[in-house]
Design an enzyme around this catalytic site. Structure first.
Site, PDB file in Angstrom:
ATOM      1  N   GLY A 112       0.905  10.666 -13.236  1.00  0.00           N
ATOM      2  CA  GLY A 112      -0.564  10.345 -13.822  1.00  0.00           C
ATOM      3  C   GLY A 112      -0.304   9.007 -14.665  1.00  0.00           C
ATOM      4  CG  ASP A 114      -1.246  11.555 -18.473  1.00  0.00           C
ATOM      5  OD1 ASP A 114      -0.870  11.053 -17.311  1.00  0.00           O
ATOM      6  OD2 ASP A 114      -1.527  12.543 -18.978  1.00  0.00           O
ATOM      7  CG  LEU A 115       2.796  12.050 -16.991  1.00  0.00           C
ATOM      8  CD1 LEU A 115       3.508  12.847 -16.006  1.00  0.00           C
ATOM      9  CD2 LEU A 115       2.731  12.941 -18.417  1.00  0.00           C
ATOM     10  CG  ASP A 134       1.868  14.528 -22.889  1.00  0.00           C
ATOM     11  OD1 ASP A 134       1.099  15.463 -23.738  1.00  0.00           O
ATOM     12  OD2 ASP A 134       1.474  13.535 -22.474  1.00  0.00           O
TER      13      ASP A 134
END
Length: 273
Positions: A112, A114-115, A134
């Site tokens: 992802g 976001d990661l 997270d």
């Protein structure tokens, strides 16, 4: 620059600034993701919330988006464009070659964005091997080695996902509010679920960080982020919590990559928080 992190639990809006030449970010507001909302509805809502946060139209001239919810990516990008007149840039694999971290081929196709943003922010900060935890819809662990290579990711059910699953998957367990109890010995049902899920997650985090460090071959730094990381803020001997880590990563990425190379509002992202 407006920074937007479209996740499964929240759509987080922030703004980038500088402090003595250093990138700094400020979270503006969060929305619950809703695929039923139209572009016009999101546009009105985002505009109103930006005004309430004191962010004028001029600050929206540049926007950078990470999304792990493909069905919402274009809707939110177009809503921001409707306000500002400029189409946001959507972060994706097109930018990976320009980052301070490297993503190996098996991971690249699925990780992802976001990661990736988390890994960038952590590696830029520590300049060494690190583990990013997270706490979102999923509980994720991203391990970066000393050369900046993302060695891998582990994914487990997030806190809210776990309590909701216990509620919907059993006949009698209630939907329990998330809180960190003092003891793992529950005295009633609510306490018992909180002990198992929240305290249990705390132990999982500690054990997983230790195992990541073992597999990386060093006792490296760790950092916790995500909307539910606040539950662990009272813990001692625990990695630092940085609730703005994803936004910080997006801010760094926006400065590093040649965004002009990408047609804006390209849908990207994978499963994430």
């Amino acid at each position: 620059m407006l920074l937007i992190d479209v996740g499964n639990s929240h759509v987080v809006f922030g703004i980038q600034g500088e402090n003595g030449g250093r990138v700094c970010v400020r979270e503006l507001f969060r929305l619950a993701p809703d695929a039923r909302k139209t572009q016009d509805e999101y546009s009105l809502l985002i505009h109103a919330l930006c005004e309430r946060a004191g962010v004028g139209r001029a600050s929206l001239r540049d926007a950078f988006i990470s999304s792990v919810v493909p069905v919402l990516t274009k809707t939110i990008a177009d809503a921001v464009a409707q306000i500002s007149g400029v189409q946001p840039v959507v972060f994706g694999p097109w930018a990976y070659e320009h980052l301070p971290v490297r993503i190996p081929e098996p991971v690249r196709a699925e990780i992802g964005t976001d990661l990736v943003a988390n890994a960038v922010a952590a590696y830029v900060h520590f300049r060494s091997a690190c583990v990013v935890v997270d706490c979102g819809t999923a509980l994720t662990f991203t391990a970066v080695d000393g050369t900046g290579l993302i060695q891998g990711v582990a994914i487990a059910p997030g806190l809210r996902t776990a309590v909701q699953s216990l509620h919907t998957g059993t006949a009698q367990l209630p939907l329990v509010p998330l809180a960190l109890p003092d003891s793992v010995l529950g005295k009633d049902t609510t306490h018992a679920v909180q002990a198992g899920v929240v305290r249990g997650t705390l132990f999982v985090i500690r054990a997983m960080i230790a195992q990541c460090q073992k597999e990386l071959g060093c006792r490296c730094a760790a950092v916790i982020t995500g909307g539910l990381s606040r539950l662990f803020s009272s813990e001692v001997d625990f990695p630092p919590i940085d609730a703005q880590l994803t936004l910080s990563g997006l801010a760094h990425i926006a400065r590093l990559v040649p965004t002009s190379l990408l047609p804006p509002a390209t849908v990207s992202g994978s499963s994430g928080n």
